[in-house]
Design a protein around this motif. Structure first.
Motif, PDB file in Angstrom:
ATOM      1  N   VAL A   1       0.873  -1.172   0.000  1.00  0.00           N
ATOM      2  CA  VAL A   1       0.000   0.000   0.000  1.00  0.00           C
ATOM      3  C   VAL A   1       0.911   1.223   0.000  1.00  0.00           C
ATOM      4  N   ASN A   2       0.967   1.893  -1.141  1.00  0.00           N
ATOM      5  CA  ASN A   2       1.789   3.097  -1.275  1.00  0.00           C
ATOM      6  C   ASN A   2       0.896   4.314  -1.418  1.00  0.00           C
ATOM      7  N   ASP A   3       1.505   5.473  -1.532  1.00  0.00           N
ATOM      8  CA  ASP A   3       0.757   6.724  -1.621  1.00  0.00           C
ATOM      9  C   ASP A   3      -0.046   6.866  -2.909  1.00  0.00           C
ATOM     10  N   GLY A   4       0.046   5.912  -3.823  1.00  0.00           N
ATOM     11  CA  GLY A   4      -0.787   5.916  -5.024  1.00  0.00           C
ATOM     12  C   GLY A   4      -2.265   5.904  -4.690  1.00  0.00           C
ATOM     13  N   VAL A   5      -2.623   5.404  -3.494  1.00  0.00           N
ATOM     14  CA  VAL A   5      -4.023   5.424  -3.074  1.00  0.00           C
ATOM     15  C   VAL A   5      -4.528   6.855  -2.893  1.00  0.00           C
ATOM     16  N   MET A   6      -3.573   7.818  -2.829  1.00  0.00           N
ATOM     17  CA  MET A   6      -3.931   9.233  -2.668  1.00  0.00           C
ATOM     18  C   MET A   6      -3.375  10.077  -3.814  1.00  0.00           C
ATOM     19  N   GLY A   7      -2.932   9.441  -4.906  1.00  0.00           N
ATOM     20  CA  GLY A   7      -2.426  10.175  -6.059  1.00  0.00           C
ATOM     21  C   GLY A   7      -0.919  10.246  -6.151  1.00  0.00           C
ATOM     22  N   GLY A   8      -0.190   9.754  -5.146  1.00  0.00           N
ATOM     23  CA  GLY A   8       1.271   9.797  -5.164  1.00  0.00           C
ATOM     24  C   GLY A   8       1.867   8.788  -6.123  1.00  0.00           C
ATOM     25  N   VAL A   9       3.191   8.828  -6.266  1.00  0.00           N
ATOM     26  CA  VAL A   9       3.865   7.944  -7.214  1.00  0.00           C
ATOM     27  C   VAL A   9       5.007   7.151  -6.572  1.00  0.00           C
ATOM     28  N   SER A  10       5.027   7.042  -5.269  1.00  0.00           N
ATOM     29  CA  SER A  10       6.041   6.213  -4.609  1.00  0.00           C
ATOM     30  C   SER A  10       5.854   4.776  -5.045  1.00  0.00           C
ATOM     31  N   ARG A  11       6.955   4.017  -5.010  1.00  0.00           N
ATOM     32  CA  ARG A  11       6.862   2.615  -5.406  1.00  0.00           C
ATOM     33  C   ARG A  11       7.651   1.763  -4.412  1.00  0.00           C
ATOM     34  N   SER A  12       7.162   0.560  -4.221  1.00  0.00           N
ATOM     35  CA  SER A  12       7.864  -0.364  -3.342  1.00  0.00           C
ATOM     36  C   SER A  12       7.567  -1.785  -3.760  1.00  0.00           C
ATOM     37  N   ASN A  13       8.375  -2.703  -3.226  1.00  0.00           N
ATOM     38  CA  ASN A  13       8.134  -4.116  -3.479  1.00  0.00           C
ATOM     39  C   ASN A  13       8.580  -4.917  -2.266  1.00  0.00           C
ATOM     40  N   LEU A  14       8.157  -6.133  -2.240  1.00  0.00           N
ATOM     41  CA  LEU A  14       8.533  -7.073  -1.195  1.00  0.00           C
ATOM     42  C   LEU A  14       8.924  -8.363  -1.880  1.00  0.00           C
ATOM     43  N   PHE A  15      10.116  -8.852  -1.583  1.00  0.00           N
ATOM     44  CA  PHE A  15      10.528 -10.134  -2.125  1.00  0.00           C
ATOM     45  C   PHE A  15      11.414 -10.850  -1.115  1.00  0.00           C
ATOM     46  N   ILE A  16      11.687 -12.089  -1.370  1.00  0.00           N
ATOM     47  CA  ILE A  16      12.508 -12.906  -0.486  1.00  0.00           C
ATOM     48  C   ILE A  16      13.922 -12.967  -1.061  1.00  0.00           C
ATOM     49  N   VAL A  17      14.905 -12.604  -0.251  1.00  0.00           N
ATOM     50  CA  VAL A  17      16.304 -12.700  -0.673  1.00  0.00           C
ATOM     51  C   VAL A  17      16.774 -14.145  -0.467  1.00  0.00           C
ATOM     52  N   ASN A  18      17.927 -14.484  -1.042  1.00  0.00           N
ATOM     53  CA  ASN A  18      18.435 -15.860  -0.993  1.00  0.00           C
ATOM     54  C   ASN A  18      18.508 -16.438   0.417  1.00  0.00           C
ATOM     55  N   GLU A  19      18.807 -15.600   1.410  1.00  0.00           N
ATOM     56  CA  GLU A  19      18.937 -16.075   2.796  1.00  0.00           C
ATOM     57  C   GLU A  19      17.587 -16.320   3.454  1.00  0.00           C
ATOM     58  N   GLY A  20      16.489 -15.969   2.774  1.00  0.00           N
ATOM     59  CA  GLY A  20      15.154 -16.217   3.313  1.00  0.00           C
ATOM     60  C   GLY A  20      14.541 -15.040   4.051  1.00  0.00           C
ATOM     61  N   HIS A  21      15.181 -13.897   4.053  1.00  0.00           N
ATOM     62  CA  HIS A  21      14.619 -12.710   4.690  1.00  0.00           C
ATOM     63  C   HIS A  21      13.694 -11.990   3.719  1.00  0.00           C
ATOM     64  N   GLY A  22      12.709 -11.274   4.253  1.00  0.00           N
ATOM     65  CA  GLY A  22      11.884 -10.423   3.416  1.00  0.00           C
ATOM     66  C   GLY A  22      12.624  -9.121   3.166  1.00  0.00           C
ATOM     67  N   GLN A  23      12.551  -8.616   1.939  1.00  0.00           N
ATOM     68  CA  GLN A  23      13.147  -7.310   1.633  1.00  0.00           C
ATOM     69  C   GLN A  23      12.060  -6.369   1.158  1.00  0.00           C
ATOM     70  N   PHE A  24      11.788  -5.351   1.968  1.00  0.00           N
ATOM     71  CA  PHE A  24      10.857  -4.275   1.642  1.00  0.00           C
ATOM     72  C   PHE A  24      11.728  -3.125   1.164  1.00  0.00           C
ATOM     73  N   SER A  25      11.568  -2.750  -0.118  1.00  0.00           N
ATOM     74  CA  SER A  25      12.433  -1.717  -0.677  1.00  0.00           C
ATOM     75  C   SER A  25      11.694  -0.947  -1.758  1.00  0.00           C
ATOM     76  N   GLY A  26      12.258   0.204  -2.119  1.00  0.00           N
ATOM     77  CA  GLY A  26      11.653   1.002  -3.166  1.00  0.00           C
ATOM     78  C   GLY A  26      12.105   2.444  -3.110  1.00  0.00           C
ATOM     79  N   HIS A  27      11.213   3.324  -3.563  1.00  0.00           N
ATOM     80  CA  HIS A  27      11.505   4.748  -3.634  1.00  0.00           C
ATOM     81  C   HIS A  27      10.286   5.539  -3.166  1.00  0.00           C
TER      82      HIS A  27
END
Length: 178
Positions: free
Chosen positions: A36-62
């Motif tokens: 859930v990014n600011d696009g719900v209010m017209g913004g343009v931020s972006r993010s993603n969630l994926f699993i890195v090789n070690e099995g941790h979640g990575q929440f990253s973006g701009h």
């Protein structure tokens, strides 16, 4: 080496008084999480969630401030009962030196989130957030209401909103209570 990594991974969960809420692994179903990014209010931020090789979640973006934007988040509907003796939400994370928020909701349909900011160091760390310090917030505004005082959780989330344009990266190992 593999045994050392396993010991380090499990070492932060003392078995006698920690209750796991969520733990990332290579088998994590990312469809459980919602971006859930600011696009719900017209913004343009972006993010993603994926699993890195070690099995941790990575929440990253701009995070972008364009179009009155300024936040990125991930949410998980996750039910958990909070035992009476529980004092803390415990995060095992590795951030990028930026400040984030961890948020709770005791009801999926409430509009208010209970927020606790935390700053990351750039290293793996265990962060303890006092449950009684999670304050109510609605659309970025702190409310004049009591802090979180419920016996259950129905949603957890991570959010970044530092009022500036920035890239971010937060590795998440797990979330527990103690």
């Amino acid at each position: 080496m593999k045994w050392i990594l396993l010991l380090l991974t499990f070492n932060w969960y003392p078995q006698n008084n920690m209750k796991e809420i969520y733990r990332f692994s290579t088998k994590t179903n990312l469809r459980e999480w919602r971006i859930v990014n600011d696009g719900v209010m017209g913004g343009v931020s972006r993010s993603n969630l994926f699993i890195v090789n070690e099995g941790h979640g990575q929440f990253s973006g701009h995070v972008s401030l364009e179009n009155n934007g300024g936040f990125a988040s991930i949410q998980l509907n996750q039910s958990a009962t909070i035992p009476d003796e529980t004092k803390y939400i415990v995060l095992r994370v590795k951030g990028d030196g930026k400040q984030y928020e961890f948020r709770l909701k005791n009801n999926l349909y409430q509009s208010v989130s209970y927020v606790h900011p935390f700053k990351t160091s750039g290293e793996w760390e265990t962060i303890r957030l006092a449950i009684g310090e999670f304050y109510p917030q609605y659309f970025g505004q702190k409310l004049n209401r009591p802090n979180f005082n419920y016996k259950n959780i129905e949603q957890i989330s991570f959010l970044i909103s530092n009022k500036k344009e920035e890239d971010f990266k937060l590795l998440i190992d797990g979330i527990s209570m103690n």
